[in-house]
Design an enzyme around this catalytic site. Sequence first.
Site, short mmCIF file in Angstrom:
data_model
loop_
_atom_site.label_atom_id
_atom_site.label_comp_id
_atom_site.label_asym_id
_atom_site.label_seq_id
_atom_site.Cartn_x
_atom_site.Cartn_y
_atom_site.Cartn_z
N ASP A 233 -6.96 18.96 -14.69
CA ASP A 233 -7.25 17.58 -15.13
C ASP A 233 -6.87 17.45 -16.69
O ASP A 233 -7.38 17.98 -17.60
CB ASP A 233 -8.80 17.38 -14.93
CG ASP A 233 -9.08 15.99 -15.38
OD1 ASP A 233 -8.41 15.20 -16.51
OD2 ASP A 233 -10.37 15.38 -14.99
N TYR B 25 -15.44 17.02 -15.84
CA TYR B 25 -16.29 15.61 -15.92
C TYR B 25 -17.13 15.32 -14.99
O TYR B 25 -17.26 15.89 -13.89
CB TYR B 25 -14.93 14.80 -15.44
CG TYR B 25 -15.30 13.10 -15.44
CD1 TYR B 25 -15.57 12.53 -16.67
CD2 TYR B 25 -15.25 12.72 -14.22
CE1 TYR B 25 -15.71 11.44 -16.84
CE2 TYR B 25 -15.63 11.13 -14.46
CZ TYR B 25 -15.95 10.72 -15.44
OH TYR B 25 -16.13 9.33 -15.54
N ARG C 41 0.59 -1.03 0.11
CA ARG C 41 0.00 -0.06 0.16
C ARG C 41 0.72 1.24 0.02
O ARG C 41 0.68 2.21 -0.71
CB ARG C 41 -0.89 0.00 1.09
CG ARG C 41 -1.77 1.38 1.20
CD ARG C 41 -3.22 1.21 1.89
NE ARG C 41 -3.14 0.23 3.11
CZ ARG C 41 -2.58 0.57 4.40
NH1 ARG C 41 -2.34 1.62 4.48
NH2 ARG C 41 -2.78 -0.38 5.16
N LYS D 126 -7.81 6.40 -19.62
CA LYS D 126 -7.88 6.79 -21.11
C LYS D 126 -6.60 6.88 -21.92
O LYS D 126 -6.26 5.67 -22.22
CB LYS D 126 -8.48 8.41 -20.75
CG LYS D 126 -9.50 8.28 -19.87
CD LYS D 126 -10.81 7.80 -20.25
CE LYS D 126 -11.87 7.81 -19.37
NZ LYS D 126 -12.27 8.96 -18.38
C1 LIG Z 1 -12.63 9.35 -17.19
C2 LIG Z 1 -12.50 10.66 -16.67
C3 LIG Z 1 -12.17 10.91 -15.27
C4 LIG Z 1 -12.47 9.79 -14.34
O1 LIG Z 1 -11.32 8.71 -14.32
P1 LIG Z 1 -11.65 7.23 -13.94
O2 LIG Z 1 -10.62 6.65 -14.31
O3 LIG Z 1 -12.91 6.87 -14.73
O4 LIG Z 1 -12.13 7.25 -12.36
C5 LIG Z 1 -11.74 12.30 -14.86
N1 LIG Z 1 -11.67 13.29 -15.69
C6 LIG Z 1 -11.87 13.03 -17.01
C7 LIG Z 1 -11.83 14.35 -17.88
C8 LIG Z 1 -12.35 11.73 -17.54
O5 LIG Z 1 -12.31 11.69 -18.86
#
Ligand SMILES: *Cc1c(COP(=O)(O)O)cnc(C)c1O
Length: 381
Positions: free
Chosen positions: A170, A98, A46, A195
């Site tokens: 982000d 998001y 962890r 992604k």
């Molecule tokens: C998918 C996404 C998230 C969340 O991420 P997860 O891996 O699904 O928890 C946050 N911000 C953006 C822009 C995303 O496309």
Amino acid sequence: MKFNTKAIHGGQQHEPTTGSVMTPIFQTSTYVQQSPGKHKGYEYSRSENPTRDALEKACASIENGNYGFAFSSGMAATDCVMRLFNPGDEIIAGEHIYGGSYRMFTQLFEKYGLKFTFVNMNDTRSLIDAITEKTKLIWLETPTNPLLKIVDIQVITSIAKKNNILTAIDNTFATPYNQRPLEMGADIVMHSVTKYLGGHSDIVMGALIVNNEKLANDLHFIQFAAGAIAGPMDCFLALRGIKTLALRMQRHNENGITVAHFLNKHPKVETVYYPGLQSHENHEIAKRQMKGYGGVVSFKLKNKTQEATFRMLENFKVITLAESLGGVESLVNHPVTMTHASVPVQERERLGITVSLIRLSVGIEDVEDLIEDIDHALEFI
Ligand SMILES: *Cc1c(COP(=O)(O)O)cnc(C)c1O
């Protein structure tokens, strides 16, 4: 080192015991100690794991940051950032973020006394007006989801710095190949590694990257104490994904702009949202702060009914109707009923997320096949 080299070698060493060129999957929870407290730097997975270490260093390297942290999802990474703050602290977030981040802020963290204000990040006046003595963080996305709005990162970070406020970006949609927010003054970069960094739609993972040592220590403590870490197998897959990030992004950028131009000329399409188009409202900012414009292209149909939109969505052959984005394969999504279903209807309408809006994640297939598929699906409207 330049970007392509970093994507392949960044933060990685050959495994010292065997010489294994690839970082092995250290599928272990614990590590032998010679004597209590006497060990090789690893005690319990962890807190530290060698596969995760390699991935965290790779993430830091490609974002040109000093420290990286990998989490079990993008949301877990965002959750870690929010836990830096105390009841009464205020956070200003972009109004186009998001859907899951909006849900986390309003439904999980408000009840612990964090206050969130959502502003249009392109309206600096309203951003400045929203700042109070209690503001601790500005949180934003650029390009935004799903309308691909662009925010001038340098403008935001200079306002934040003047007011002693942290900025978190982000960077999921852009990826560090196209945009590196730390170089533009941001303090924290967040990724849904699920992604583009992972790139193959086979893992769910998140990451944070920072430069400041104190911030890194605080985040590491929360990562360890709250425990939402990424597992070693997933870290291995993400490392493998990152090695081809530069090549994949080149193709996503090329296919993205080609599909955007095609849609822009199509008589059944009302509006195309893509920062690489000259007609995009913030094209000039995008051109300045991004190397390419990525693979996400959104558009609205002239026929505004949900029935027509669904008919199109049901008739793709190569492109798959599914949530998510950023994989090598093209996906299509209906934000209103899928990714943004958790955003209240009035808020959605105000933001321009309407039933005829479709979001494409343009993959790295032959673009001629993608265009043929889109053209064919458009015949059903
Ligand atoms: C998918 C996404 C998230 C969340 O991420 P997860 O891996 O699904 O928890 C946050 N911000 C953006 C822009 C995303 O496309």
